[in-house]
Motif scaffolding. Structure first.
Motif, PDB file in Angstrom:
ATOM      1  N   GLY A 243       0.851  -1.353  -0.151  1.00  0.00           N
ATOM      2  CA  GLY A 243       0.188  -0.051  -0.088  1.00  0.00           C
ATOM      3  C   GLY A 243       0.670   1.446   0.172  1.00  0.00           C
ATOM      4  N   LYS A 244       0.139   2.312  -0.020  1.00  0.00           N
ATOM      5  CA  LYS A 244       0.817   3.673  -0.262  1.00  0.00           C
ATOM      6  C   LYS A 244       1.671   3.862   1.075  1.00  0.00           C
ATOM      7  CE  LYS A 244      -2.667   5.938  -3.191  1.00  0.00           C
ATOM      8  NZ  LYS A 244      -3.460   7.086  -3.339  1.00  0.00           N
ATOM      9  N   ASP A 245       1.205   3.515   2.460  1.00  0.00           N
ATOM     10  CA  ASP A 245       2.116   3.884   3.459  1.00  0.00           C
ATOM     11  C   ASP A 245       3.499   3.411   3.309  1.00  0.00           C
ATOM     12  OD1 ASP A 245       2.150   5.176   6.161  1.00  0.00           O
ATOM     13  OD2 ASP A 245       2.330   2.969   6.342  1.00  0.00           O
ATOM     14  N   LEU A 246       3.494   2.053   2.820  1.00  0.00           N
ATOM     15  CA  LEU A 246       4.753   1.289   2.743  1.00  0.00           C
ATOM     16  C   LEU A 246       5.600   2.035   1.788  1.00  0.00           C
ATOM     17  CD1 LEU A 246       5.638  -0.917   4.702  1.00  0.00           C
ATOM     18  CD2 LEU A 246       5.238  -2.576   2.966  1.00  0.00           C
ATOM     19  N   ASP A 247       5.020   2.232   0.678  1.00  0.00           N
ATOM     20  CA  ASP A 247       5.802   2.949  -0.383  1.00  0.00           C
ATOM     21  C   ASP A 247       6.492   4.006  -0.098  1.00  0.00           C
ATOM     22  OD1 ASP A 247       5.301   0.662  -2.475  1.00  0.00           O
ATOM     23  OD2 ASP A 247       3.699   1.665  -3.230  1.00  0.00           O
ATOM     24  N   LEU A 248       5.565   5.046   0.778  1.00  0.00           N
ATOM     25  CA  LEU A 248       5.902   6.222   1.238  1.00  0.00           C
ATOM     26  C   LEU A 248       7.305   6.174   2.130  1.00  0.00           C
ATOM     27  CD1 LEU A 248       5.745   9.372   1.181  1.00  0.00           C
ATOM     28  CD2 LEU A 248       4.058   9.240   2.952  1.00  0.00           C
ATOM     29  N   ARG A 249       7.265   5.115   2.977  1.00  0.00           N
ATOM     30  CA  ARG A 249       8.338   4.766   3.853  1.00  0.00           C
ATOM     31  C   ARG A 249       9.726   4.303   3.225  1.00  0.00           C
ATOM     32  NH1 ARG A 249       5.900   2.706   9.293  1.00  0.00           N
ATOM     33  NH2 ARG A 249       3.850   3.489   9.614  1.00  0.00           N
ATOM     34  N   ALA A 250       9.386   3.456   2.167  1.00  0.00           N
ATOM     35  CA  ALA A 250      10.455   3.197   1.483  1.00  0.00           C
ATOM     36  C   ALA A 250      11.199   4.386   0.527  1.00  0.00           C
ATOM     37  CB  ALA A 250      10.223   2.024   0.482  1.00  0.00           C
ATOM     38  N   GLN A 251      10.285   5.318   0.146  1.00  0.00           N
ATOM     39  CA  GLN A 251      10.872   6.604  -0.506  1.00  0.00           C
ATOM     40  C   GLN A 251      11.592   7.338   0.289  1.00  0.00           C
ATOM     41  OE1 GLN A 251       7.228   8.077  -2.322  1.00  0.00           O
ATOM     42  NE2 GLN A 251       6.817   6.183  -3.368  1.00  0.00           N
ATOM     43  N   ALA A 255      15.266   8.420  -0.203  1.00  0.00           N
ATOM     44  CA  ALA A 255      15.352  10.060  -0.450  1.00  0.00           C
ATOM     45  C   ALA A 255      16.702  10.613   0.514  1.00  0.00           C
ATOM     46  CB  ALA A 255      14.290  10.720   0.001  1.00  0.00           C
ATOM     47  N   ALA A 256      16.582   9.904   1.762  1.00  0.00           N
ATOM     48  CA  ALA A 256      17.702  10.124   2.844  1.00  0.00           C
ATOM     49  C   ALA A 256      19.015   9.930   2.426  1.00  0.00           C
ATOM     50  CB  ALA A 256      17.263   9.651   4.088  1.00  0.00           C
ATOM     51  N   LEU A 284       7.513   9.630  10.111  1.00  0.00           N
ATOM     52  CA  LEU A 284       6.935   8.099   9.928  1.00  0.00           C
ATOM     53  C   LEU A 284       8.029   7.154  10.754  1.00  0.00           C
ATOM     54  CD1 LEU A 284       5.917   8.250   6.136  1.00  0.00           C
ATOM     55  CD2 LEU A 284       4.520   8.502   8.164  1.00  0.00           C
ATOM     56  N   PRO A 285       7.396   6.205  11.083  1.00  0.00           N
ATOM     57  CA  PRO A 285       8.373   5.239  12.020  1.00  0.00           C
ATOM     58  C   PRO A 285       9.445   4.632  10.784  1.00  0.00           C
ATOM     59  CG  PRO A 285       6.201   4.787  12.482  1.00  0.00           C
ATOM     60  CD  PRO A 285       6.137   5.911  11.562  1.00  0.00           C
ATOM     61  N   GLY A 286      10.821   4.715  11.317  1.00  0.00           N
ATOM     62  CA  GLY A 286      11.788   4.209  10.615  1.00  0.00           C
ATOM     63  C   GLY A 286      12.075   5.125   9.428  1.00  0.00           C
ATOM     64  N   VAL A 287      11.672   6.086   9.187  1.00  0.00           N
ATOM     65  CA  VAL A 287      11.989   7.096   8.227  1.00  0.00           C
ATOM     66  C   VAL A 287      12.803   8.262   8.741  1.00  0.00           C
ATOM     67  CG1 VAL A 287      11.353   8.731   6.191  1.00  0.00           C
ATOM     68  CG2 VAL A 287      10.176   6.424   6.885  1.00  0.00           C
ATOM     69  N   PRO A 288      14.093   8.429   8.218  1.00  0.00           N
ATOM     70  CA  PRO A 288      14.944   9.307   9.147  1.00  0.00           C
ATOM     71  C   PRO A 288      14.702  10.823   8.764  1.00  0.00           C
ATOM     72  CG  PRO A 288      16.156   8.432   7.311  1.00  0.00           C
ATOM     73  CD  PRO A 288      14.759   7.545   7.141  1.00  0.00           C
ATOM     74  N   ILE A 289      13.903  11.087   7.703  1.00  0.00           N
ATOM     75  CA  ILE A 289      13.695  12.487   7.395  1.00  0.00           C
ATOM     76  C   ILE A 289      12.128  12.769   7.416  1.00  0.00           C
ATOM     77  CG2 ILE A 289      15.752  12.656   5.842  1.00  0.00           C
ATOM     78  CD1 ILE A 289      14.000  12.539   3.486  1.00  0.00           C
ATOM     79  N   PRO A 290      11.758  14.124   8.131  1.00  0.00           N
ATOM     80  CA  PRO A 290      10.499  14.255   7.777  1.00  0.00           C
ATOM     81  C   PRO A 290       9.794  14.320   6.458  1.00  0.00           C
ATOM     82  CG  PRO A 290      11.667  16.358   8.152  1.00  0.00           C
ATOM     83  CD  PRO A 290      12.555  15.123   8.291  1.00  0.00           C
ATOM     84  N   VAL A 291       8.579  14.122   6.496  1.00  0.00           N
ATOM     85  CA  VAL A 291       7.637  14.076   5.292  1.00  0.00           C
ATOM     86  C   VAL A 291       6.842  15.152   5.330  1.00  0.00           C
ATOM     87  CG1 VAL A 291       6.031  12.786   3.890  1.00  0.00           C
ATOM     88  CG2 VAL A 291       7.769  11.405   5.230  1.00  0.00           C
ATOM     89  N   VAL A 292       6.673  15.943   4.275  1.00  0.00           N
ATOM     90  CA  VAL A 292       5.789  17.094   4.266  1.00  0.00           C
ATOM     91  C   VAL A 292       4.735  16.862   3.202  1.00  0.00           C
ATOM     92  CG1 VAL A 292       5.720  19.623   3.165  1.00  0.00           C
ATOM     93  CG2 VAL A 292       7.944  18.648   4.226  1.00  0.00           C
ATOM     94  N   SER A 293       3.584  16.953   3.725  1.00  0.00           N
ATOM     95  CA  SER A 293       2.185  16.513   2.973  1.00  0.00           C
ATOM     96  C   SER A 293       2.134  18.141   2.044  1.00  0.00           C
ATOM     97  CB  SER A 293       1.094  16.308   3.867  1.00  0.00           C
ATOM     98  OG  SER A 293      -0.038  16.599   3.202  1.00  0.00           O
ATOM     99  N   ALA A 294       2.047  17.696   0.908  1.00  0.00           N
ATOM    100  CA  ALA A 294       1.853  18.753  -0.285  1.00  0.00           C
ATOM    101  C   ALA A 294       0.416  19.600   0.119  1.00  0.00           C
ATOM    102  CB  ALA A 294       1.909  18.577  -1.724  1.00  0.00           C
TER     103      ALA A 294
END
Length: 577
Positions: A243-251, A255-256, A284-294
């Motif tokens: 799903g989208k959540d897992l894809d976003l975390r991988a991205q 990216a980091a 997001l858990p496990g993601v080292p950089i913050p995610v900015v919602s557009a």
């Protein structure tokens, strides 16, 4: 050579400028050619984009990631990275496996530390999950725009040199950038005083344009509208299947690794309200950089700009076209409006996805021997040749057996190989904008599906099932093959002693026991005209992806089925009702 010396050869890698000598034992180790998604994961592992991972996860790590969002040692990590292969291709006693690209070039060696059955979600097909560290042997050479696919450490160094300690805003995408994306990227880069890093994801399907190289071309075309210094780095990150959540975390992880300090995400990709959300930025858990919602943006026709929805007078906003709506527009040949995409991007969209009347297509007839499929196929080919507006190639089953598939038997494996060869040739015809008309028996659904997949990577595919009853087919048999098969003189005869799997995904069904040859040909022509692959008698056919085409299949008072078009990667699947 000793095992320890061999390990040294694998672990002590010179720089990419001086490729290392391959270990002498390499030829003795089993080898496996990986699929595109697996090659993508391998490249991310060996390049450092998946750091600190250095190999494919074992069961304990997968459990830790899925249950706790960490590796087994407690390091935060959001997504499993595993390797599932057919058990038959990996010897049970193998301790190493050479991982190859499609040309057979060895890219890395997997030191197998664990071998377990694949997860239930991978299907019950004899798959095995292998774990262990991978040691790179050489730089990968496969994939489009290889010169742009730089190593993360090199990108990080460039970004750090340009603005030491500065922000870097990344955006990962499987869709060409439109004017909304461009406006949002410029807006948030300005807010963060950040340099832009755009990551086209080139493993897995691209939205709208289908092919990864087309995605990269479209993103490069948009770069001229982004701030100076914007980097475009294609990344082989495959969809994670969760799903989208897992894809976003991988991205976020990738990216980091490339030096991003923030990741911009479409609001539709940010599901729910994760913990840590603040002013549109979330952790997001496990993601080292913050995610900015557009956030929610729309086009303001009064100001002729894209802006946050809250800044537009209610009711005056114009929404973005969905992927299917934009696809239908491209299919019809209509102009892409300037408010949706800059001219440079619109040109790439049209190049990647031409109108259906100019697009390659495979028309794949299937049915029993004697059903009439070859007769209809020849009639269709003649009708198209007479029109003169499309290039036509006819791949009849008997002719293919004599040439392309000479020497093959009628075993299940050879039948599948025959269809694979037909599918390959049809895909090449479609790649260059032609129409391939295929008329094999093609009794097995799996082989037909494989042919469809090959063609829909580059064009469209229509499956026509000629459903003439077997008794009618036998009565037409001038060679007496059905009689011999029923008498046991011919083994493995489709429809008698070998199964025919009736298509459940046919785009058109024809029964030649109740219609003439010309009626059948006319039914297919009407399907092509209604769908936009052929021009109508008076004008260019309009895109027909959203509307159903009713086709009457002969027989007085007989109601024909509603035939709807399955259009491969270029639109939603539509089925006969």
């Amino acid at each position: 050579m000793s095992a320890s010396r061999s390990e040294a050869q694998l672990s002590e890698q010179p720089s990419p400028a001086a490729p290392p000598a391959l270990p002498a034992e390499l030829a003795d180790w089993p080898a496996r050619t990986l699929g595109q998604d697996q090659l993508g994961d391998l490249e991310l592992l060996t390049s450092g984009a998946f750091a600190p991972l250095r190999g494919f996860m074992d069961a304990a790590e997968v459990t830790a990631v899925t249950e706790h969002g960490t590796l087994a040692d407690g390091t935060p990590w959001p997504v499993p990275v595993v390797l599932d292969l057919s058990a038959a291709t990996v010897p049970a006693d193998a301790t190493r496996l050479v991982l190859q690209d499609p040309e057979g070039s060895p890219l890395a060696v997997l030191s197998i530390t664990e071998r377990v059955p694949a997860a239930p979600g991978a299907g019950d097909s004899g798959l095995v999950r292998l774990a262990g560290p991978v040691t790179p042997l050489r730089e990968p050479e496969h994939g489009p725009f290889r010169q742009l696919r730089r190593r993360p450490e090199d990108v990080r160094a460039e970004l750090a040199g340009g603005a030491p300690g500065g922000n870097v805003l990344a955006y990962a995408t499987r869709r060409p950038l439109n004017t909304r994306h461009i406006g949002q990227l410029r807006h948030y880069a300005g807010q963060l005083n950040a340099r832009l890093l755009v990551l086209p994801l080139v493993c897995g399907p691209a939205e709208i344009v289908s092919r990864p190289e087309a995605l990269v071309r479209a993103v490069l075309a948009a770069r001229q509208h982004l701030p100076a210094g914007t980097l475009v780095i294609p990344v082989p990150l495959a969809p994670r299947g969760g799903g989208k959540d897992l894809d976003l975390r991988a991205q976020g992880i990738v990216a980091a690794a490339y030096g991003a300090t923030h990741l911009l995400a479409d609001s539709s990709d940010v599901t729910g309200s994760p913990a840590g959300t603040r002013n549109g930025t979330l952790t997001l858990p496990g993601v080292p950089i913050p995610v900015v919602s557009a956030g929610e943006w729309a086009y303001d026709p009064r100001s002729e700009v894209w802006r946050p929805l809250a800044l537009i007078e209610p009711g005056a906003e114009q929404d973005e076209l969905t992927a299917s709506e934009l696809g239908a527009l491209l299919d019809s040949g209509a102009e892409v409006p300037g408010w949706l995409a800059p001219p440079s991007v619109a040109r790439e969209l049209r190049r990647a996805r031409p109108p259906r009347a100019e697009r390659g297509l495979a028309i794949f007839f299937t049915g029993l021997s004697g059903s009439g499929k070859s007769t209809i196929a020849r009639g269709l080919a003649e009708a198209l040749i007479e029109r003169g507006d499309r290039t036509v190639s006819l791949l009849d089953g008997d002719h293919v057996r004599q040439l392309l598939s000479a020497g093959l038997t009628f075993s299940r494996a050879d039948r599948d190989l025959n269809i694979a060869r037909i599918g390959y040739v049809a895909a090449e015809v479609a790649r260059h904008g032609g129409i391939a008309i295929c008329a094999p028996i093609a009794p097995y659904a799996e082989a037909r599906a494989a042919a469809r997949r090959m063609v829909t990577e580059v064009g469209d595919f229509l499956l026509v099932y000629v459903s003439t009853p077997v008794d009618v087919c036998a009565a037409r048999d001038r060679k007496g093959l059905y009689a011999k098969a029923r008498a046991g003189l011919i083994a493995g005869f489709t429809g008698v002693s070998d199964p025919y799997e009736e298509p459940r995904d046919a785009d058109l069904v024809l029964d030649t026991s109740v219609m003439t040859r010309q009626e059948a040909v006319d039914a297919v022509l009407k399907l092509l005209t209604t769908g936009g692959w052929l021009a109508g008698p008076d004008e260019k056919a309009e895109a027909g992806g959203a509307a159903a085409a009713t086709v009457t299949l002969g027989g007085e008072g007989r109601d024909g089925p509603t035939a709807v078009l399955r259009v491969g990667p270029f639109g939603p699947a539509v089925r006969r009702l």
